[in-house]
Design an enzyme around this catalytic site. Structure first.
Site, short mmCIF file in Angstrom:
data_model
loop_
_atom_site.label_atom_id
_atom_site.label_comp_id
_atom_site.label_asym_id
_atom_site.label_seq_id
_atom_site.Cartn_x
_atom_site.Cartn_y
_atom_site.Cartn_z
N THR A 34 17.23 -63.64 58.89
CA THR A 34 16.98 -63.60 60.53
C THR A 34 17.70 -62.22 60.74
OG1 THR A 34 17.66 -65.81 60.76
CG2 THR A 34 17.11 -64.38 62.72
N SER A 35 16.81 -61.31 61.53
CA SER A 35 17.21 -60.06 62.15
C SER A 35 16.86 -60.31 63.48
CB SER A 35 16.87 -58.88 61.54
OG SER A 35 15.48 -58.92 61.49
#
Lengths: 177, 274
Positions: A34-35
């Protein structure tokens, strides 16, 4: 003939009008770490989860967030090696722009040129699309900006965005707040 | 054999087609365009804590002074500066190009640039043009391995020296250095010596003149002292103006506009979206 018969050749449309390789690339992105990024009134913040495959890996040597210019940075979700190549190309383009116009490259221009590179890889022979989505954060004379660039080469400006695993949870959270 | 577009470098060997063309044209009587040369005195020396570079500020075009206060100390990296003598366009273009390459290299490696890197990039470029890029440079800087000073000649050869001078005023400046240089100079002694050497070039060489620029580079710090000394101040026309005793009388004043003035009103509308 279903879509699957067209999924091997990147440069061929499927009957439903999709380029299936790009759909697969987006899947690769969706299974990456995730970013996310948030645009504030006086700046932009980007962050990512740095989960290393083992505790033996030298944590300082892994750099998931990279500078493209002194005032533009980027983070990714997806395949690390593809990100490295894109960062290298983007830096060179930013540098060429600076040399030609003696002006630091505006964020929109750099995003557009990176997106153009990514699009080229969806329309050439013998190559595959990049398996990364980029979040490009920058601050120029138009203020703070946040862009997301997809493997297809499309880009959008966001007030806040998330990519990778659990993206729906992250986006719901961002929408609420 | 026909040549393809000029942009692509030919494979294998150098291409001197344009040089042949130029020779042919001069033989036919065409005068080559004169270059803006920088006459010049440029110097550098290594002192106790780093490197000091100095340059004069006159740019000449034959016998004419084209620029009375040009900048000959070019930025290469935060810790590396380069003085340039020879054809002004060549020194500008070459230092600009290598500075750009160094910046890209710094991004990729995440480290400060080394002087020897700048040196190698410059000499590679100059050698490949076999001396036709008329740029003689004094390159100095402080990197992780310490202070360095190099000279680069237009054909691509280099020297590594504790003190160096280049340009038409190099002999005048070198005489000062040879007499007074010693190791372990302090910052003030070094600046004084560099200023003296440049002044010697300014006063004794026609190609050099105007002011003294100095750049002091130490570990982690640099000072660009533009116009450190101005030994040739220019006296301007007196602000009182000139007064003439006999004046011509004004009989009639009539103003006729050549074209009609048109008012442009900006209509507020949407700017073009990208």
């Amino acid at each position: 003939m279903g879509d699957s018969q067209y999924s091997f050749s990147l440069t061929t449309f499927s009957p439903s009008g999709k380029l299936v390789q790009i759909e697969h690339a987006l899947t690769a992105v969706g299974s990456g770490q995730t970013s996310l990024g948030i645009k504030a009134s006086n700046g932009v913040v980007i962050a990512t989860e740095k989960k290393l495959p083992s505790i033996l890996v030298d944590e300082a040597s892994v750099q998931k967030i990279q500078h493209l210019t002194p005032n533009i940075g980027t983070v990714y979700s997806g395949m690390g090696p593809d990100f490295r190549v894109l960062v290298r190309k983007s830096r060179k383009q930013a540098e060429q722009y600076l040399r030609l116009y003696k002006e630091p490259i505006p964020v929109t221009q750099l995003v557009r040129e990176t997106a153009t590179v990514m699009q080229e890889f969806t329309q050439s022979g013998g190559v595959r699309p990049f398996g990364v989505s980029l979040l490009v954060a920058g601050y120029d004379d138009k203020g703070p900006q946040l862009y997301q660039v997809d493997p297809s080469g499309s880009y959008f400006s966001w007030k806040a965005s998330a990519m990778g695993k659990n993206v729906s949870n992250a986006k719901t959270f961002l929408e609420k707040r | 054999m026909s040549q393809s577009s000029v942009d692509v470098p030919p494979k294998g060997g150098f291409s001197f087609d344009l040089c042949k063309r130029n020779d042919m044209l001069t033989q036919k009587g065409l005068k080559a365009p004169s270059f803006l040369k920088t006459g010049t005195t440029i110097v550098g020396l290594i002192f106790k804590d780093g490197v000091i570079l100095g340059a004069d500020t006159r740019a000449t075009e034959g016998p004419i002074v084209a620029d009375k206060n040009c900048e000959k100390i070019h930025y290469m990296a935060p810790n590396i500066y380069c003085c340039g003598a020879g054809t002004a366009a060549d020194t500008e273009a070459v230092t600009d190009m290598v500075s750009s390459q160094l910046r890209l290299h710094r991004y990729q490696t995440g480290r400060d640039s080394r002087v020897i890197t700048a040196l190698t990039l410059l000499k590679k470029h100059l050698f490949s043009y076999q001396g036709h890029v008329s740029a003689a440079l004094v390159l100095g800087g402080v990197d992780i391995t310490g202070p360095h000073l190099h000279t680069i000649y237009p054909h691509g050869s280099t020297d590594t020296l504790p003190f160096a001078t280049m340009g038409s005023g190099s002999l005048a400046a070198m005489s000062v250095f040879e007499a007074k240089y010693k190791e372990g100079l302090t910052r003030d002694e070094g600046i004084k010596l560099v200023a003296e050497a440049i002044c010697s070039g300014i006063f004794n060489d026609l190609g050099s003149g105007s002011n003294v620029d100095i750049c002091v580079i130490t570990k982690g710090n640099k000072e660009y002292l533009r116009n450190y000394m101005e030994p040739n101040p220019r006296t301007y026309v007196s602000s009182k103006g000139y007064s003439f005793t006999k004046k011509t009388e004004v009989l009639l004043t009539k103003i006729t506009p050549l074209s009609e003035k048109v008012e442009i009103v900006e209509v507020a509308g949407e700017a073009m979206e990208e």
